[in-house]
Design an enzyme around this catalytic site. Structure first.
Site, PDB file in Angstrom:
ATOM      1  N   ASP A  63      49.202   7.944   4.415  1.00  0.00           N
ATOM      2  CA  ASP A  63      50.579   8.439   4.469  1.00  0.00           C
ATOM      3  C   ASP A  63      51.369   7.650   5.515  1.00  0.00           C
ATOM      4  O   ASP A  63      50.791   7.094   6.445  1.00  0.00           O
ATOM      5  CB  ASP A  63      50.634   9.903   4.934  1.00  0.00           C
ATOM      6  CG  ASP A  63      49.799  10.810   4.071  1.00  0.00           C
ATOM      7  OD1 ASP A  63      49.637  10.504   2.881  1.00  0.00           O
ATOM      8  OD2 ASP A  63      49.317  11.818   4.622  1.00  0.00           O
TER       9      ASP A  63
HETATM   10  N1  URA Z   1      44.519  12.432   4.202  1.00  0.00           N
HETATM   11  C1  URA Z   1      45.818  12.661   4.466  1.00  0.00           C
HETATM   12  O1  URA Z   1      46.261  13.801   4.474  1.00  0.00           O
HETATM   13  N2  URA Z   1      46.607  11.611   4.720  1.00  0.00           N
HETATM   14  C2  URA Z   1      46.171  10.343   4.752  1.00  0.00           C
HETATM   15  O2  URA Z   1      46.952   9.436   5.001  1.00  0.00           O
HETATM   16  C3  URA Z   1      44.815  10.126   4.476  1.00  0.00           C
HETATM   17  C4  URA Z   1      44.012  11.190   4.202  1.00  0.00           C
END
Ligand code: URA
Length: 239
Positions: free
Chosen positions: A105
């Site tokens: 993310d």
């Molecule tokens: N899980 C998440 O919530 N975000 C990420 O970026 C990777 C794994």
């Protein structure tokens, strides 16, 4: 390497779509080992045969494997329609057409791999291969032992139950209502770790991916990347 259809090889080399490549073959623009080929059934061995299109030798791109220490604030995409900074901007001097292996993310930091090797990408991202992904998450809210057990055994997120995970509490600060948790999973569903934490009533303050398989970001500053070693690639492929 096995023999493959000429149009497939051409498409894999980025010449054009398979259909367009077929047209190029029929129109006599393609030579294999110095002989013009117009038969669509022709097969080639990419390791041995010399294929020319319009008189220019073509070949598959060199396979590359990169490990980036992603800072927060970058989107994991090749191009962003909202014009936000993308992780690709951090890969200076990489000529090959690599793509991110899975995604982090925008507000997650840490280990992100890139490659142009489809087999490698599949190996890291497909849950069936069980390549582990390790995260450190800082939460608002302190989990109980029962909550942690719940995370380990699987929690319900939307319409599925997460697979068993390894989970350890690294720090609990009851005064400030903050915790730090180590979570190891082998799935990679969208925002999975955030949703797992939310499922037990915690909100995520910060999330970092510490590792994928045996790989870590050790030695890399935020925003820096490096090439994987032969041994590291082998370990992932054989995992
Ligand atoms: N899980 C998440 O919530 N975000 C990420 O970026 C990777 C794994």
């Amino acid at each position: 390497m096995e023999e493959i259809r000429l149009q497939k090889f051409m498409a894999e080399c980025g010449i054009a779509s398979r259909r367009k490549c077929e047209e190029m073959i029929i129109n006599g623009l393609v030579r294999v080992n110095e002989k013009k080929v117009t038969e669509l059934g022709t097969k080639v061995n990419p390791d041995k045969d010399i294929v020319e299109v319009n008189g220019k030798k073509i070949g598959a791109e060199k396979k590359v494997y990169l490990l980036l220490n992603k800072p927060v604030g970058y989107v994991t995409t090749v191009s962003d329609e909202k014009d936000r900074p993308t992780v690709m901007k951090l890969l200076k001097n990489v000529k090959e057409k690599v793509v991110p292996v899975g995604r982090l993310d925008m507000y997650t930091s840490g280990l992100l791999l890139f490659s142009n090797d489809g087999e490698f990408i599949y190996k890291v991202t497909h849950p069936k291969h069980e390549t582990t992904k390790t995260y450190i998450v800082k939460t608002r809210g302190v989990p109980t032992e029962k909550d942690l057990e719940h995370l380990r055994n699987g929690v319900k997120i939307e319409n599925y139950i997460t697979s068993p995970a390894k989970v350890e509490l690294l720090l609990k600060d009851n005064t400030n209502n903050i915790a730090r948790i180590w979570i190891q999973i082998h799935e990679g569903r969208n925002r999975q770790v955030r949703k797992m934490c939310e499922a037990i009533g915690l909100s995520v303050i910060a999330l970092k991916r510490e590792g994928v398989g045996n790989l870590t970001c050790e030695g890399l500053e935020k925003g820096e990347y490096r090439y994987l070693t032969e041994q590291e690639i082998k370990e992932i492929m054989e995992y």
